[in-house]
Design a protein around this motif. Structure first.
Motif, PDB file in Angstrom:
ATOM      1  N   GLN A 279     -35.715 -25.866-127.044  1.00  0.00           N
ATOM      2  CA  GLN A 279     -35.324 -27.789-126.444  1.00  0.00           C
ATOM      3  C   GLN A 279     -36.523 -27.942-125.894  1.00  0.00           C
ATOM      4  O   GLN A 279     -36.781 -29.418-125.435  1.00  0.00           O
ATOM      5  N   LEU A 280     -37.025 -27.083-124.620  1.00  0.00           N
ATOM      6  CA  LEU A 280     -38.227 -27.464-124.325  1.00  0.00           C
ATOM      7  C   LEU A 280     -39.194 -28.102-124.790  1.00  0.00           C
ATOM      8  O   LEU A 280     -39.999 -28.439-124.452  1.00  0.00           O
ATOM      9  N   ASP A 281     -40.100 -27.459-125.736  1.00  0.00           N
ATOM     10  CA  ASP A 281     -40.343 -27.781-126.551  1.00  0.00           C
ATOM     11  C   ASP A 281     -40.381 -29.223-126.787  1.00  0.00           C
ATOM     12  O   ASP A 281     -41.193 -29.500-127.317  1.00  0.00           O
ATOM     13  N   ALA A 282     -39.107 -29.272-127.581  1.00  0.00           N
ATOM     14  CA  ALA A 282     -38.756 -30.217-128.200  1.00  0.00           C
ATOM     15  C   ALA A 282     -39.091 -31.841-127.344  1.00  0.00           C
ATOM     16  O   ALA A 282     -39.692 -32.367-127.609  1.00  0.00           O
ATOM     17  N   LEU A 283     -38.961 -31.183-125.336  1.00  0.00           N
ATOM     18  CA  LEU A 283     -38.665 -32.375-124.510  1.00  0.00           C
ATOM     19  C   LEU A 283     -40.369 -32.315-124.185  1.00  0.00           C
ATOM     20  O   LEU A 283     -40.513 -33.691-124.518  1.00  0.00           O
ATOM     21  N   TYR A 284     -41.295 -31.219-124.695  1.00  0.00           N
ATOM     22  CA  TYR A 284     -42.164 -31.592-123.908  1.00  0.00           C
ATOM     23  C   TYR A 284     -42.989 -32.645-125.723  1.00  0.00           C
ATOM     24  O   TYR A 284     -44.163 -33.344-125.198  1.00  0.00           O
ATOM     25  N   SER A 285     -42.358 -32.244-126.777  1.00  0.00           N
ATOM     26  CA  SER A 285     -42.849 -33.406-127.911  1.00  0.00           C
ATOM     27  C   SER A 285     -43.001 -34.535-127.666  1.00  0.00           C
ATOM     28  O   SER A 285     -43.560 -35.711-127.571  1.00  0.00           O
ATOM     29  N   ASP A 286     -41.344 -35.590-127.099  1.00  0.00           N
ATOM     30  CA  ASP A 286     -40.465 -36.627-126.603  1.00  0.00           C
ATOM     31  C   ASP A 286     -41.828 -36.659-125.931  1.00  0.00           C
ATOM     32  O   ASP A 286     -42.616 -38.220-126.171  1.00  0.00           O
ATOM     33  N   SER A 287     -42.418 -36.291-124.611  1.00  0.00           N
ATOM     34  CA  SER A 287     -43.144 -36.795-123.565  1.00  0.00           C
ATOM     35  C   SER A 287     -44.575 -36.956-124.316  1.00  0.00           C
ATOM     36  O   SER A 287     -44.960 -38.158-123.372  1.00  0.00           O
TER      37      SER A 287
END
Length: 556
Positions: A279-287
């Motif tokens: 989930q953290l990687d997904a947040l980074y990708s959205d950012s």
């Protein structure tokens, strides 16, 4: 009686020898007198070796050496305490003197540290028991209570007994009278004067003997304590206990560290502290996608600026439409008066544009509502319209309003704005002289327009007939106050009879100020209570009659 030997002679040094010389002499003499080096006479070598050790112990201690140097002759002449004849003088006096105690400042007065009759504990126990008995007898004779017993004890005495003994005798106080030191018998005095002199000398001798005795007892106690094996044993036990406590402290710290390591190794992370890295990687990708979109917007803005011929790296002022190459120039420009005025004008235009999209009220609000709107619509910059100056703070504007130059400018503008009406015509009410704005405005042009519109209004016209304002600019607080003042002036002109506010009631002449009107009344004598309603011929007749009366005599 065996003659004692000086410690300096035993070590073979002078009385002025230094510590280094004493140490060197001690090593040499100890090597010569050691029993292992004298196999033919081991007993004599042992005795000599003990004397060498005692001499070095006394002379190596600065306190004991000073005491030995000052009492050297007394110690050498002192009798052996083990010799019964040494107590003959003390038996006559009935007490132990300081000279008798000098024999105990040597290790030759005892043999060994055992409990035998000639040993260390037996000799000094007998001595201090005798001294304690003498002290109690002296206190009893003086009427004082005896002291608590504090025996010296044996080699196996507990620590409490040893500490109590040394605490009792280290003070060195004594209750003895030292009357045996008197030189004179008071009964032999021939008169009172001689008796007083005898008493004075005897008292001096007693005090001297008392100081010498107490000092001797204190130093003897220090001498014995330094050589007491029990004190050394207790000191070593205390040091071992401190070392043991220190080791236990270190062991406890070591155990705590080991327990902390074991706890850290067995630590289980709770569910609320766990991190879902997917989930953290997904947040980074959205950012990252948002950053890419922002970069695209910046690129589009840069392209638009390039199409307008504006360098995106240059310093640009949108309000004044000016470019700058140096940040310092742009910073100076933001503090410029023109820039501040332009910012204020743009702010008003934007506020007017916002209000244009809002529904306007059908009726005009009252004066109190206008005042509240004036306070709410006060601009953020501070300007003086008459002097055409802009200030950063209200305090600077207040200081400027009290300046003489400002007041002079206001008076000059008042003179220029006032106009005298033609004779015979209905005069208009004098327009108010321009005053400093209560709420400053940065737009000097708008203030000038307001002053022009307020200086020359028609007496019977409304504010709508005055000079129009800029269509795109709404009315400011100052403009509203000027409009209200003009409406009040027009209403006053319409209600008065011919508008005779500054008009002479007799000759109908108009004046620009009340001061000029009063001067005219005093000079012409036109001090009438009401308005003259006759014609010009009637006024001439009245004037001629008055002139004739003045020429004929005093006016009654």
């Amino acid at each position: 009686m065996q003659q004692r030997t000086c410690h300096y002679e035993i070590l073979g040094v002078e009385r002025t020898a230094t510590d280094a010389e004493l140490k060197k002499a001690y090593r040499r003499r100890a090597l010569d007198c050691h029993p292992d080096k004298n196999l033919d006479d081991p007993d004599g070598a042992q005795k000599r070796f003990i004397l060498v050790q005692e001499a070095y112990e006394v002379l190596s201690d600065p306190h004991e050496r000073a005491w030995y140097d000052s009492h050297r002759d007394q110690i050498l002449r002192a009798r052996d305490p083990r010799d019964p004849s040494s107590w003959a003088a003390e038996a006559d006096a009935g007490t132990t003197t300081a000279d008798a105690l000098m024999g105990y400042f040597s290790s030759t007065c005892f043999t060994g540290f055992a409990d035998n009759p000639t040993g260390f504990f037996a000799v000094y126990r007998s001595l201090f028991d005798r001294l304690a008995e003498e002290e109690n007898d002296a206190r009893k004779a003086a009427g004082d209570a005896p002291l608590a017993a504090a025996p010296f004890g044996k080699s196996d005495a507990p620590k409490a007994t040893v500490d109590a003994f040394y605490a009792r005798w280290e003070s060195g106080n004594t209750a003895k009278s030292f009357a045996w030191c008197d030189k004179w018998r008071l009964a032999d005095a021939p008169d009172r004067r001689v008796r007083r002199l005898m008493e004075k000398e005897n008292t001096k001798l007693r005090e001297t003997a008392r100081r010498e005795y107490t000092a001797t007892v204190k130093n003897l106690v220090d001498f014995v304590k330094k050589r007491d094996p029990r004190v050394r044993k207790f000191a070593k036990a205390a040091e071992d206990a401190r070392a043991e406590r220190h080791r236990e402290h270190l062991d406890r710290i070591k155990r705590q560290k080991e327990e902390a390591k074991e706890t850290a190794a067995n630590y289980v992370e709770p569910d609320w502290a766990r991190v879902d890295y997917a989930q953290l990687d997904a947040l980074y990708s959205d950012s990252e996608e948002d950053d890419a979109a922002t970069d695209n917007e910046y690129d589009a803005l840069a392209d638009n600026l390039a199409g307008l011929g504006i360098d995106e790296d240059a310093m640009y002022c949108v309000v004044c439409d000016a470019e700058f190459d140096d940040p310092a120039d742009l910073d100076d420009h933001t503090r410029d008066r023109t820039h501040v005025a332009n910012v204020a004008r743009m702010r008003r235009e934007m506020q007017a544009e916002e209000r244009s999209h809002q529904p306007t009220p059908a009726a005009e609000s009252s004066d109190e509502d206008d005042d509240e709107e004036d306070e709410e619509a006060a601009p953020s910059s501070f300007a003086c319209a008459p002097c055409d100056k802009v200030f950063d703070t209200q305090a600077q504007l207040d200081a400027h309003l009290k300046n003489k130059k400002h007041l002079k400018t206001v008076r000059e503008l008042g003179k220029k704005g006032s106009a005298s009406p033609a004779p015979g015509a209905a005069p208009a009410k004098k327009a108010a002289s321009p005053a400093p704005a209560a709420v400053p405005s940065p737009d000097a042009d708008v203030d000038a327009e307001i002053e022009d519109g307020a200086a020359s209004p028609e007496p019977d016209t409304d504010m709508t007939d005055a000079k129009p304002m800029t269509d795109a600019k709404p009315m400011t607080a100052k403009e509203k106050r000027a409009a209200r003042a003009q409406r009040k002036a027009a209403a006053a002109s319409a209600s008065t009879d011919g508008g005779a506010a500054q008009v002479c009631n007799v000759c109908r002449a108009s004046f620009s100020s009340r001061s000029k009107l009063f001067a005219h009344v005093r000079e012409s004598g036109h001090a009438l209570a009401g308005t003259f309603r006759g014609t010009a011929d009637d006024w001439d007749a009245v004037t001629a009659a008055n002139n004739g009366k003045r020429k004929g005599g005093k006016r009654k």
